[in-house]
Design a protein around this motif. Sequence first.
Motif, mmCIF file in Angstrom:
data_model
loop_
_atom_site.group_PDB
_atom_site.id
_atom_site.type_symbol
_atom_site.label_atom_id
_atom_site.label_comp_id
_atom_site.label_asym_id
_atom_site.label_seq_id
_atom_site.Cartn_x
_atom_site.Cartn_y
_atom_site.Cartn_z
ATOM 1 N N TRP A 80 0.859 -1.189 0.000
ATOM 2 C CA TRP A 80 0.000 0.000 0.000
ATOM 3 C C TRP A 80 0.890 1.231 0.000
ATOM 4 C CZ3 TRP A 80 -3.391 3.712 -0.074
ATOM 5 C CH2 TRP A 80 -4.748 3.422 -0.216
ATOM 6 N N ARG A 81 0.692 2.108 -0.975
ATOM 7 C CA ARG A 81 1.469 3.342 -1.086
ATOM 8 C C ARG A 81 0.519 4.514 -1.376
ATOM 9 N NH1 ARG A 81 4.897 -0.021 -0.318
ATOM 10 N NH2 ARG A 81 6.947 -0.291 -1.214
ATOM 11 N N TYR A 82 0.933 5.688 -0.931
ATOM 12 C CA TYR A 82 0.166 6.900 -1.226
ATOM 13 C C TYR A 82 1.121 8.070 -1.319
ATOM 14 C CZ TYR A 82 0.863 8.200 3.623
ATOM 15 O OH TYR A 82 1.446 8.530 4.814
ATOM 16 N N ASP A 83 0.670 9.125 -1.948
ATOM 17 C CA ASP A 83 1.460 10.348 -2.044
ATOM 18 C C ASP A 83 0.520 11.503 -2.359
ATOM 19 O OD1 ASP A 83 3.725 11.841 -1.881
ATOM 20 O OD2 ASP A 83 4.501 11.304 -3.855
ATOM 21 N N VAL A 84 0.824 12.667 -1.807
ATOM 22 C CA VAL A 84 0.037 13.865 -2.069
ATOM 23 C C VAL A 84 0.949 14.848 -2.785
ATOM 24 C CG1 VAL A 84 -1.295 15.748 -1.064
ATOM 25 C CG2 VAL A 84 -1.344 13.487 -0.003
ATOM 26 N N GLY A 85 0.638 15.106 -4.054
ATOM 27 C CA GLY A 85 1.422 16.039 -4.857
ATOM 28 C C GLY A 85 0.728 17.374 -4.986
ATOM 29 N N GLU A 86 1.296 18.233 -5.792
ATOM 30 C CA GLU A 86 0.733 19.569 -5.994
ATOM 31 C C GLU A 86 -0.563 19.540 -6.798
ATOM 32 O OE1 GLU A 86 1.871 22.510 -4.785
ATOM 33 O OE2 GLU A 86 3.425 21.418 -3.690
#
Length: 164
Positions: A80-86
Amino acid sequence: MESIQAPGNRISKSYIRVQRIAGALWLAGEVFVLAIIYLLARNFHWYAWIDWFLYGLGAVSVLYAVWSIGLAPMLMQRYWRYDVGEEFIQLQHGRLIRSNQLIPLTKVQYVELGQGPLLRSQNLFRIEIGTMGSQHVIPGLSEQEAYRVRERIAELARIKEVEE
């Protein structure tokens, strides 16, 4: 065209314990129901094939318990991976069947923190991200990480906090 990098943030390792407890509770419920049906079948002399059917269900329950309590929680935490970008939120999970979702921040309508009794026992939170057409969940984040991610999403999506 710029390529999108794979997300790098993982959910908490404590989430493995939460998933195992949930799996054990589910298994206990299954065993309880199967035991009741088995006792009813014995006391009321139901057809003999019902006993064999219940034995088969019991065997399937044991195999499912090995999967849901032993293997699945570790694999879920590992992949499980997540990321919050611009510009978007990226969620990726699964190994055999991989799901990779991009959620445009312009479509985010709300961000909600949730914590049930099992998550609370490990001081974890889940983040629910609502868009016009669907809901997306990031499970098993530590308290500091959950608040940080929620604030970042709200800031980038320009969501105003509602005062009560």
